[in-house]
Design a protein around this motif. Structure first.
Motif, mmCIF file in Angstrom:
data_model
loop_
_atom_site.group_PDB
_atom_site.id
_atom_site.type_symbol
_atom_site.label_atom_id
_atom_site.label_comp_id
_atom_site.label_asym_id
_atom_site.label_seq_id
_atom_site.Cartn_x
_atom_site.Cartn_y
_atom_site.Cartn_z
ATOM 1 N N SER A 139 0.831 -1.198 0.000
ATOM 2 C CA SER A 139 0.000 0.000 0.000
ATOM 3 C C SER A 139 0.871 1.256 0.000
ATOM 4 O O SER A 139 2.054 1.193 0.356
ATOM 5 C CB SER A 139 -0.932 0.002 1.215
ATOM 6 N N PRO A 140 0.333 2.399 -0.422
ATOM 7 C CA PRO A 140 1.157 3.612 -0.566
ATOM 8 C C PRO A 140 1.923 4.009 0.696
ATOM 9 O O PRO A 140 3.064 4.465 0.610
ATOM 10 C CB PRO A 140 0.128 4.673 -0.952
ATOM 11 N N ASP A 141 1.299 3.817 1.873
ATOM 12 C CA ASP A 141 2.000 4.214 3.099
ATOM 13 C C ASP A 141 2.503 3.015 3.891
ATOM 14 O O ASP A 141 2.793 3.117 5.075
ATOM 15 C CB ASP A 141 1.110 5.091 3.982
ATOM 16 N N ARG A 144 0.441 2.166 7.166
ATOM 17 C CA ARG A 144 0.302 3.117 8.261
ATOM 18 C C ARG A 144 -1.175 3.403 8.575
ATOM 19 O O ARG A 144 -1.551 3.604 9.713
ATOM 20 C CB ARG A 144 1.026 4.429 7.921
ATOM 21 N N SER A 145 -2.043 3.396 7.568
ATOM 22 C CA SER A 145 -3.440 3.770 7.786
ATOM 23 C C SER A 145 -4.346 2.550 7.788
ATOM 24 O O SER A 145 -4.201 1.662 8.610
ATOM 25 C CB SER A 145 -3.870 4.779 6.717
ATOM 26 N N VAL A 173 8.891 4.235 6.949
ATOM 27 C CA VAL A 173 8.080 3.528 5.965
ATOM 28 C C VAL A 173 8.826 2.370 5.301
ATOM 29 O O VAL A 173 8.261 1.285 5.118
ATOM 30 C CB VAL A 173 7.526 4.509 4.906
ATOM 31 N N ASN A 174 10.106 2.546 4.945
ATOM 32 C CA ASN A 174 10.827 1.474 4.257
ATOM 33 C C ASN A 174 11.042 0.262 5.158
ATOM 34 O O ASN A 174 10.918 -0.881 4.725
ATOM 35 C CB ASN A 174 12.172 1.985 3.731
ATOM 36 N N ARG A 176 9.142 -0.510 7.720
ATOM 37 C CA ARG A 176 7.822 -1.104 7.946
ATOM 38 C C ARG A 176 7.426 -1.984 6.758
ATOM 39 O O ARG A 176 6.908 -3.090 6.929
ATOM 40 C CB ARG A 176 6.795 0.006 8.171
ATOM 41 N N ARG A 177 7.690 -1.491 5.559
ATOM 42 C CA ARG A 177 7.359 -2.265 4.361
ATOM 43 C C ARG A 177 8.129 -3.585 4.341
ATOM 44 O O ARG A 177 7.578 -4.647 4.061
ATOM 45 C CB ARG A 177 7.682 -1.441 3.113
#
Length: 198
Positions: A139-141, A144-145, A173-174, A176-177
């Motif tokens: 997902s884009p974030d 996070r959402s 973010v990286n 987390r991904r």
């Protein structure tokens, strides 16, 4: 006095589907909801062309509208939304069945068949959880959402994973991904081993 509208979902389009579904027999709604999960599966391997269903003569008017609406939703959310909706509709029917609402022989056969299909979906829970984690990673974030909430729901009540997923929200973010992808791939391996052993 006006009846209060039932809106159990955070997703407005699911609440609209539910409002329309409640105008039909519950068993019809649950069967169509399970069809939706085949068109928008969490494992990304659909057995039905969702686009063709919009004009298919065999599909109910409700199902055609539901598919058209689903095709407009974000790809990383639609499979989870549809699965959540199907679970809700199946529980409605099973509750009605427990209270003796289905007396006709044909309806009872349909309930049994629906229960079997619902149970078959639940046996794939590790695979479904893996796909949701991977969808969150994509997902884009990076979850996070809404995607993070979907990933939490995908754990199937595994309490050990919840603190780990919550901790991911604080990561860049990286990272987390990468973590979500790693957890998803680990679950895919577990699911594959379980299917081989089963």
């Amino acid at each position: 006095m006006t009846a209060k509208r039932v809106a159990p979902f955070s997703s407005p389009w699911l609440n609209q589907l539910l409002a329309e579904a409640f105008k039909r027999p519950a068993l019809d709604g649950a069967e169509d909801a399970l069809l939706l999960t085949r068109m928008f599966p969490c494992d990304r391997r659909s057995t039905i062309d969702a686009g063709a269903v919009v004009t298919a003569p065999w599909a109910s008017a409700w199902l055609r509208r539901a598919v058209a609406a689903a095709l407009k939703q974000p790809r990383h959310r639609v499979a989870q939304d549809v699965a959540t909706f199907a679970d809700y509709m199946v529980e409605v029917v099973l509750l009605m069945d427990r209270h003796g609402q289905f007396q006709h022989h044909d309806d009872m056969l349909r309930v049994d068949a629906m229960r079997d299909r619902a149970n078959e979906r639940r046996t794939l829970s590790p695979l479904v959880a893996a796909e949701r984690l991977l969808a969150a990673a994509d997902s884009p974030d990076a979850g996070r959402s809404d995607a993070m909430a979907e990933a939490l729901g995908a754990t199937g009540g595994d309490g050990g994973m919840v603190p780990a997923l919550l901790g991911l929200a604080a990561l860049p973010v990286n990272k987390r991904r990468t973590r979500l992808q790693g957890m998803g791939m680990a679950l895919l391996t577990t699911a594959a081993q379980g299917r081989l052993n089963g």
